[in-house]
Design a protein around this motif. Sequence first.
Motif, mmCIF file in Angstrom:
data_model
loop_
_atom_site.group_PDB
_atom_site.id
_atom_site.type_symbol
_atom_site.label_atom_id
_atom_site.label_comp_id
_atom_site.label_asym_id
_atom_site.label_seq_id
_atom_site.Cartn_x
_atom_site.Cartn_y
_atom_site.Cartn_z
ATOM 1 N N LEU A 75 0.821 -1.210 0.000
ATOM 2 C CA LEU A 75 0.000 0.000 0.000
ATOM 3 C C LEU A 75 0.856 1.261 0.000
ATOM 4 O O LEU A 75 0.519 2.252 -0.658
ATOM 5 N N ASN A 76 1.957 1.237 0.722
ATOM 6 C CA ASN A 76 2.843 2.397 0.764
ATOM 7 C C ASN A 76 3.447 2.673 -0.611
ATOM 8 O O ASN A 76 3.533 3.830 -1.052
ATOM 9 N N GLN A 77 3.836 1.609 -1.325
ATOM 10 C CA GLN A 77 4.386 1.769 -2.671
ATOM 11 C C GLN A 77 3.334 2.305 -3.632
ATOM 12 O O GLN A 77 3.624 3.175 -4.465
ATOM 13 N N VAL A 78 2.115 1.782 -3.533
ATOM 14 C CA VAL A 78 1.026 2.250 -4.390
ATOM 15 C C VAL A 78 0.795 3.745 -4.197
ATOM 16 O O VAL A 78 0.658 4.509 -5.165
ATOM 17 N N ALA A 79 0.733 4.180 -2.939
ATOM 18 C CA ALA A 79 0.499 5.599 -2.641
ATOM 19 C C ALA A 79 1.615 6.471 -3.210
ATOM 20 O O ALA A 79 1.362 7.567 -3.735
ATOM 21 N N LYS A 80 2.861 6.010 -3.138
ATOM 22 C CA LYS A 80 3.992 6.766 -3.684
ATOM 23 C C LYS A 80 3.888 6.888 -5.202
ATOM 24 O O LYS A 80 4.158 7.956 -5.769
ATOM 25 N N ILE A 81 3.486 5.811 -5.884
ATOM 26 C CA ILE A 81 3.354 5.842 -7.341
ATOM 27 C C ILE A 81 2.290 6.845 -7.755
ATOM 28 O O ILE A 81 2.490 7.675 -8.645
ATOM 29 N N PHE A 82 1.133 6.790 -7.092
ATOM 30 C CA PHE A 82 0.059 7.731 -7.415
ATOM 31 C C PHE A 82 0.468 9.171 -7.115
ATOM 32 O O PHE A 82 0.195 10.085 -7.902
ATOM 33 N N SER A 83 1.105 9.387 -5.993
ATOM 34 C CA SER A 83 1.455 10.749 -5.568
ATOM 35 C C SER A 83 2.481 11.401 -6.482
ATOM 36 O O SER A 83 2.486 12.623 -6.645
ATOM 37 N N SER A 84 3.339 10.594 -7.096
ATOM 38 C CA SER A 84 4.398 11.141 -7.950
ATOM 39 C C SER A 84 4.059 11.100 -9.438
ATOM 40 O O SER A 84 4.840 11.577 -10.257
ATOM 41 N N ASN A 85 2.903 10.519 -9.788
ATOM 42 C CA ASN A 85 2.514 10.425 -11.200
ATOM 43 C C ASN A 85 1.023 10.750 -11.318
ATOM 44 O O ASN A 85 0.172 9.874 -11.201
ATOM 45 N N GLN A 86 0.726 12.023 -11.582
ATOM 46 C CA GLN A 86 -0.663 12.476 -11.585
ATOM 47 C C GLN A 86 -1.474 11.980 -12.771
ATOM 48 O O GLN A 86 -2.709 12.084 -12.769
ATOM 49 N N ASP A 87 -0.817 11.446 -13.801
ATOM 50 C CA ASP A 87 -1.553 10.959 -14.975
ATOM 51 C C ASP A 87 -1.797 9.448 -14.928
ATOM 52 O O ASP A 87 -2.365 8.876 -15.854
ATOM 53 N N ILE A 88 -1.352 8.783 -13.856
ATOM 54 C CA ILE A 88 -1.603 7.350 -13.693
ATOM 55 C C ILE A 88 -2.905 7.172 -12.927
ATOM 56 O O ILE A 88 -3.072 7.707 -11.826
ATOM 57 N N GLY A 89 -3.822 6.400 -13.507
ATOM 58 C CA GLY A 89 -5.122 6.184 -12.883
ATOM 59 C C GLY A 89 -5.249 4.847 -12.194
ATOM 60 O O GLY A 89 -6.014 4.693 -11.242
ATOM 61 N N ILE A 90 -4.493 3.843 -12.701
ATOM 62 C CA ILE A 90 -4.572 2.483 -12.152
ATOM 63 C C ILE A 90 -3.167 1.924 -12.000
ATOM 64 O O ILE A 90 -2.309 2.115 -12.873
ATOM 65 N N VAL A 91 -2.946 1.214 -10.895
ATOM 66 C CA VAL A 91 -1.666 0.555 -10.639
ATOM 67 C C VAL A 91 -1.943 -0.923 -10.372
ATOM 68 O O VAL A 91 -2.853 -1.273 -9.616
ATOM 69 N N GLY A 92 -1.164 -1.786 -11.016
ATOM 70 C CA GLY A 92 -1.330 -3.219 -10.826
ATOM 71 C C GLY A 92 -0.038 -3.876 -10.385
ATOM 72 O O GLY A 92 1.059 -3.372 -10.666
ATOM 73 N N GLY A 93 -0.158 -5.006 -9.696
ATOM 74 C CA GLY A 93 1.014 -5.691 -9.171
ATOM 75 C C GLY A 93 1.250 -7.054 -9.793
ATOM 76 O O GLY A 93 0.636 -7.429 -10.788
ATOM 77 N N CYS A 94 2.154 -7.809 -9.165
ATOM 78 C CA CYS A 94 2.621 -9.085 -9.706
ATOM 79 C C CYS A 94 2.302 -10.218 -8.732
ATOM 80 O O CYS A 94 2.715 -10.172 -7.563
ATOM 81 N N PRO A 95 1.572 -11.239 -9.178
ATOM 82 C CA PRO A 95 1.172 -12.322 -8.276
ATOM 83 C C PRO A 95 2.261 -13.364 -8.069
ATOM 84 O O PRO A 95 3.113 -13.596 -8.928
ATOM 85 N N SER A 96 2.195 -13.989 -6.902
ATOM 86 C CA SER A 96 3.051 -15.128 -6.593
ATOM 87 C C SER A 96 2.149 -16.234 -6.071
ATOM 88 O O SER A 96 1.552 -16.094 -5.004
ATOM 89 N N PRO A 97 1.985 -17.338 -6.813
ATOM 90 C CA PRO A 97 1.034 -18.380 -6.402
ATOM 91 C C PRO A 97 1.464 -19.109 -5.141
ATOM 92 O O PRO A 97 2.649 -19.351 -4.913
ATOM 93 N N VAL A 98 0.471 -19.450 -4.317
ATOM 94 C CA VAL A 98 0.685 -20.215 -3.091
ATOM 95 C C VAL A 98 -0.287 -21.381 -3.096
ATOM 96 O O VAL A 98 -1.472 -21.213 -3.417
ATOM 97 N N PHE A 99 0.185 -22.575 -2.734
ATOM 98 C CA PHE A 99 -0.642 -23.786 -2.774
ATOM 99 C C PHE A 99 -0.636 -24.477 -1.415
ATOM 100 O O PHE A 99 0.303 -24.335 -0.639
ATOM 101 N N ASN A 100 -1.704 -25.227 -1.141
ATOM 102 C CA ASN A 100 -1.703 -26.086 0.042
ATOM 103 C C ASN A 100 -1.567 -27.553 -0.339
ATOM 104 O O ASN A 100 -1.774 -28.447 0.466
ATOM 105 N N SER A 101 -1.231 -27.780 -1.621
ATOM 106 C CA SER A 101 -0.917 -29.124 -2.127
ATOM 107 C C SER A 101 -0.020 -28.938 -3.339
ATOM 108 O O SER A 101 0.140 -27.824 -3.834
ATOM 109 N N ALA A 102 0.539 -30.007 -3.831
ATOM 110 C CA ALA A 102 1.439 -29.911 -4.983
ATOM 111 C C ALA A 102 0.686 -29.442 -6.222
ATOM 112 O O ALA A 102 -0.411 -29.926 -6.519
#
Length: 305
Positions: A75-102
């Motif tokens: 959340l802190n990184q998202v807020a910094k991106i928005f605050s420093s780039n006034q023309d950015i409307g949406i920010v997306g991240g990168c997933p890392s899958p997690v499993f409870n089985s193989a």
Amino acid sequence: MSYQWEVIVVDNNSTDNTVALACDTWALLGNRAPLRIISEEQQGQMFARISGFKNALYDFVCYCDDDNWLNPDYLNQVAKIFSSNQDIGIVGGCPSPVFNSAAPDWFDQYKHAYACSKPFSKSGVLSLGQTVYGAGMAIRKHLLTKIFDESFPMLVSGRTGLALSSGDDNEICLRAAMLGWKIWFDESLIFQHFVPAHRLRLEFAEGLLKNLPSQMMLLNLYLVAIKTDYLNRFQRLYSLVYNFIKWSYGTIASKKKMKTWGGDHCFFLCKGLLWQSNERLIVYRFFKAYQGSGNIAAIYENVLV
């Protein structure tokens, strides 16, 4: 720099102990920010997202699904991106899958359908038509006010109950692009995406992909509307003739994709006068209502061809 923040849990007509578990867990973690529970009886991911945004107090909204864990600094990184780039409307991240089985051998082939693959090779502004995952998606609240305008209902409702239909995240991004906003992907914004064992079945994965063709036909309306808006008078006339022939041949030869694609182009080239459908009218009227709120051509260097 520190930012004020809150957590909103949307109880989307749940039948388990979601509310009690959320409150107990947050208390266990020390109540680091205000926690509010919002009730949304209309079932569906999109309705939950709309309800959450309407009740949000601050300028940026970040969606975290019930099977996601955002990294501590997300959340802190998202807020910094928005605050420093006034023309950015949406920010997306990168997933890392997690499993409870193989994970099964075929998972890598389908991981994009599970929203578990890295969507782009590096961080930066996306090209026109590219979108980020709804999981971990952050959006300016005043932009969401336009995207979720009740006068122009969304074409894709997102997942509802056991239904696997999705695509609402793509539509949100396309509406933002239509309004002239940049979309930013950041590979350092990591979130974990939990995939339980009961979803690691091939028939489940194929079910995720089953509805993609119909969804893409709807979402392509936004791309066509944006694309045709670039054309000058000569290009518009040429494209109209070309796509009318395409539509005619698709109709005669029963080629649904060709007929739809040609018809969509003709509709937007004629400023919404021909082959009207409810979906086309929603996109057209949305575009017209907010035209001028952003200059798409000036913002994007990569134009769809």
